[in-house]
Design an enzyme around this catalytic site. Structure first.
Site, PDB file in Angstrom:
ATOM      1  N   LEU A 154     -68.723  80.696  38.292  1.00 35.94           N
ATOM      2  CA  LEU A 154     -69.881  80.855  37.408  1.00 35.94           C
ATOM      3  C   LEU A 154     -69.457  81.043  35.951  1.00 35.94           C
ATOM      4  CD1 LEU A 154     -70.114  84.109  36.590  1.00 35.94           C
ATOM      5  CD2 LEU A 154     -71.074  84.276  38.868  1.00 35.94           C
ATOM      6  N   CYS A 261     -61.869  84.032  30.181  1.00 38.90           N
ATOM      7  CA  CYS A 261     -61.337  83.235  31.291  1.00 38.90           C
ATOM      8  C   CYS A 261     -60.336  82.170  30.849  1.00 38.90           C
ATOM      9  CB  CYS A 261     -62.486  82.579  32.046  1.00 38.90           C
ATOM     10  SG  CYS A 261     -63.690  83.788  32.588  1.00 38.90           S
ATOM     11  N   ARG A 328     -64.926  89.052  23.962  1.00 30.29           N
ATOM     12  CA  ARG A 328     -63.504  88.903  24.285  1.00 30.29           C
ATOM     13  C   ARG A 328     -62.981  87.561  23.775  1.00 30.29           C
ATOM     14  NH1 ARG A 328     -63.687  90.673  30.488  1.00 30.29           N
ATOM     15  NH2 ARG A 328     -65.769  89.798  30.274  1.00 30.29           N
TER      16      ARG A 328
HETATM   17  C1  UGA Z   1     -65.479  79.534  32.473  1.00 33.65           C
HETATM   18  C2  UGA Z   1     -65.745  78.394  33.467  1.00 33.65           C
HETATM   19  O1  UGA Z   1     -66.618  77.428  32.883  1.00 33.65           O
HETATM   20  C3  UGA Z   1     -66.371  78.923  34.763  1.00 33.65           C
HETATM   21  O2  UGA Z   1     -66.508  77.859  35.692  1.00 33.65           O
HETATM   22  C4  UGA Z   1     -65.453  80.002  35.341  1.00 33.65           C
HETATM   23  O3  UGA Z   1     -66.015  80.573  36.514  1.00 33.65           O
HETATM   24  C5  UGA Z   1     -65.235  81.089  34.303  1.00 33.65           C
HETATM   25  O4  UGA Z   1     -64.653  80.508  33.118  1.00 33.65           O
HETATM   26  C6  UGA Z   1     -64.292  82.112  34.898  1.00 33.65           C
HETATM   27  O5  UGA Z   1     -63.145  81.764  35.212  1.00 33.65           O
HETATM   28  O6  UGA Z   1     -64.730  83.243  35.179  1.00 33.65           O
HETATM   29  P1  UGA Z   1     -66.978  80.950  30.722  1.00 33.65           P
HETATM   30  O7  UGA Z   1     -65.683  81.446  30.174  1.00 33.65           O
HETATM   31  O8  UGA Z   1     -68.055  81.915  31.032  1.00 33.65           O
HETATM   32  O9  UGA Z   1     -66.722  80.117  32.102  1.00 33.65           O
HETATM   33  O10 UGA Z   1     -67.588  79.962  29.663  1.00 33.65           O
HETATM   34  P2  UGA Z   1     -67.673  78.372  29.408  1.00 33.65           P
HETATM   35  O11 UGA Z   1     -69.088  78.011  29.287  1.00 33.65           O
HETATM   36  O12 UGA Z   1     -66.868  77.627  30.364  1.00 33.65           O
HETATM   37  O13 UGA Z   1     -67.010  78.285  27.955  1.00 33.65           O
HETATM   38  C7  UGA Z   1     -65.671  78.687  27.729  1.00 33.65           C
HETATM   39  C8  UGA Z   1     -65.293  78.444  26.289  1.00 33.65           C
HETATM   40  O14 UGA Z   1     -65.157  77.060  26.029  1.00 33.65           O
HETATM   41  C9  UGA Z   1     -66.298  78.952  25.260  1.00 33.65           C
HETATM   42  O15 UGA Z   1     -65.576  79.573  24.208  1.00 33.65           O
HETATM   43  C10 UGA Z   1     -67.001  77.708  24.758  1.00 33.65           C
HETATM   44  O16 UGA Z   1     -67.466  77.838  23.448  1.00 33.65           O
HETATM   45  C11 UGA Z   1     -65.875  76.705  24.860  1.00 33.65           C
HETATM   46  N1  UGA Z   1     -66.341  75.315  24.998  1.00 33.65           N
HETATM   47  C12 UGA Z   1     -67.011  74.925  26.114  1.00 33.65           C
HETATM   48  C13 UGA Z   1     -66.068  74.392  24.007  1.00 33.65           C
HETATM   49  O17 UGA Z   1     -65.438  74.705  22.974  1.00 33.65           O
HETATM   50  N2  UGA Z   1     -66.478  73.090  24.155  1.00 33.65           N
HETATM   51  C14 UGA Z   1     -67.145  72.685  25.264  1.00 33.65           C
HETATM   52  O18 UGA Z   1     -67.483  71.484  25.342  1.00 33.65           O
HETATM   53  C15 UGA Z   1     -67.423  73.621  26.264  1.00 33.65           C
END
Ligand code: UGA
Length: 447
Positions: A154, A261, A328
């Protein structure tokens, strides 16, 4: 109806507890933090997550969800115990497993009947076997148990729909029967279920997060090349994303990934590989590209503002991504600190994360809304793409600012619209140095 104990009331634990109780199970959520449990018993959430408070309240009211700090209470009559505690990064990037070890030990000491122990925390490959050893060692008398890995996928900000409609459920165990019992528990989610061994399940989680982080660093690398060649990365990503083999998700170029994460998991995977004598070159490139994104934002704003001394810079968005108050590894922290170090006056607004951010950002003035941030500012920096920033009253913002300079760290604005409103606008990867030219044609056909 099954009886479940969930250890840990962080993002993963509390969402797991609330969702399993909503699916009709009896769930006891356990945490050693008296403060968090007392807060939950008063109806206060330890984290901000859309929809979580209502879900928790509904299930507490129905009697299916309760909270405790007591292992004997949590484990009595329980068939499944989920471990969902934090695994922060250690000094060298390795996962710090002290909370997993402590929970396993407490489970072992207090279990009184056969138990399936399910690990939801992201843990290094091999941790399931290690947890089984801890349990064996600390049981007061031998009681049958099995360890199953069930990594959680998630995302913060969309945790409840992600839990309830997962793309897949991954289960790993050496005990097939235990894995199948855990599969039964997940049948209501109607997603494909992959059953494998413990180590493979643990690896699937790291490989998935590392792949998504790779997609982000890939598009950020393309953004850099776009800036050199005058192309717009946003449109490049749209053009790429229609190819089903590529897909449109995780191709948003910008300030790179933060949060609790991706940074920790990519590091931990590289650490695990190096420990076994492998050289994970791609993972290092992914991290290097990501590390460059924040200094790039500072470079860009200095390019536009010149000397930063005494300049007023407004930050829109502080959390590491929208719909969460999680700070974080949020880019806003590094960026705000660099601005302050360069002599700028910094002010900020975030719809939910200001309380979390304030202690980490002394010297930054927290404002009541985006317009208060814009009032008298020399530049605005969009750091987190909250929906409420997408349709700002641009005329009002223009009228309020001392200099109409906007840096868009998430590429949410239309460069042409911004130019039309009189702003000097820069994104990341949107034409030369992040600035889209009205006339982009480099070539003329010979007449
Ligand atoms: C991420 C994974 O997407 C989940 O599947 C996983 O369960 C989770 O880590 C975990 O291991 O607990 P999360 O860290 O909540 O989830 O957030 P994301 O929506 O994946 O975004 C992560 C980072 O990537 C954010 O800083 C976001 O701004 C960045 N991001 C995301 C981008 O820079 N570009 C994108 O196209 C997508």
């Amino acid at each position: 109806m099954k009886q479940i104990c969930v250890v840990g009331v962080g993002y993963v634990g509390l969402v797991t507890a609330a969702c399993f109780s909503d699916l009709g199970n009896r769930v006891i959520a356990l945490d050693i933090s008296e403060e968090k449990i007392a807060g939950l018993n008063r109806g206060e959430m330890p984290i901000y997550e859309p929809g979580l408070e209502e879900l928790v309240q509904r299930n507490v009211k129905s009697g299916r969800l309760t909270f405790t700090t007591s292992y004997p209470e949590g484990l009595t009559g329980t068939e499944f115990a989920f471990i969902a505690v934090g695994t922060p990064s250690g000094v060298d990037g390795e996962a710090d497993l002290r909370y997993v070890a402590a929970s396993a030990r407490s489970i072992a000491e207090h279990m009184t009947s056969p138990l399936i122990i399910i690990n939801k925390s992201t843990v290094p490959v091999g941790t399931g076997d290690w947890v089984a050893d801890i349990i064996r060692k600390h049981q007061k008398s031998p009681i049958p148990f099995s360890v199953v890995s069930c990594p959680e996928f998630l995302r913060e900000g969309s945790a409840i729909p992600d839990f309830m409609q997962p793309h897949r459920t991954v289960l790993g165990s050496l005990d097939r029967e235990a894995a199948e019992k855990v599969a039964q528990l997940h049948l209501a989610l109607r997603a494909p279920i992959v059953i494998t061994d413990l180590r493979t399940a643990e690896m699937i989680k790291y490989a998935s997060n590392a792949f998504l982080a790779t997609k982000i660093s890939f598009i950020n690398e393309i953004a850099n090349i776009c800036e050199a060649l005058g192309a717009d990365v946003k449109e490049v990503a749209i053009g790429m994303g229609y190819d089903k083999r590529i897909g449109p998700a995780f191709l948003d170029a910008g300030l790179g990934y933060g949060g609790s994460c991706f940074p920790k998991d990519v590091k931990a995977l590289a650490y695990m590989a190096a420990e076994k004598g492998r050289h994970p070159q791609l993972l290092h490139a992914v991290m290097d590209i990501n590390d460059d994104r924040r200094p790039m934002a500072i470079y860009r704003i200095k390019e536009m503002l010149g000397d930063m001394q005494g300049k007023v810079v407004g930050i829109l968005g502080l959390s590491f991504k929208p719909n969460t108050d999680d700070m974080r590894d949020a880019p806003a922290i590094d960026i705000a600190r660099s601005l302050l170090n360069a002599g700028a006056q910094v002010r900020a607004y975030d719809p939910v994360a200001m309380n979390m951010a304030s202690p980490q950002l002394p010297g930054v003035d927290m404002m009541s809304d985006p317009y208060a941030v814009a009032d008298g500012a020399d530049a605005l920096m969009l750091i987190t793409e909250w929906n409420e920033f997408k349709q700002l009253d641009l005329e009002r913002v223009y009228g309020l600012m001392r200099q109409p300079i906007i840096f868009d760290g998430r590429n949410i604005y239309d460069p042409e619209l911004m130019a039309k409103h009189g702003f000097t606008y820069r994104g990341l990867g949107r034409g030369y140095n992040g600035q889209k030219l009205a006339e982009t044609s480099l070539f003329t056909t010979a007449s």
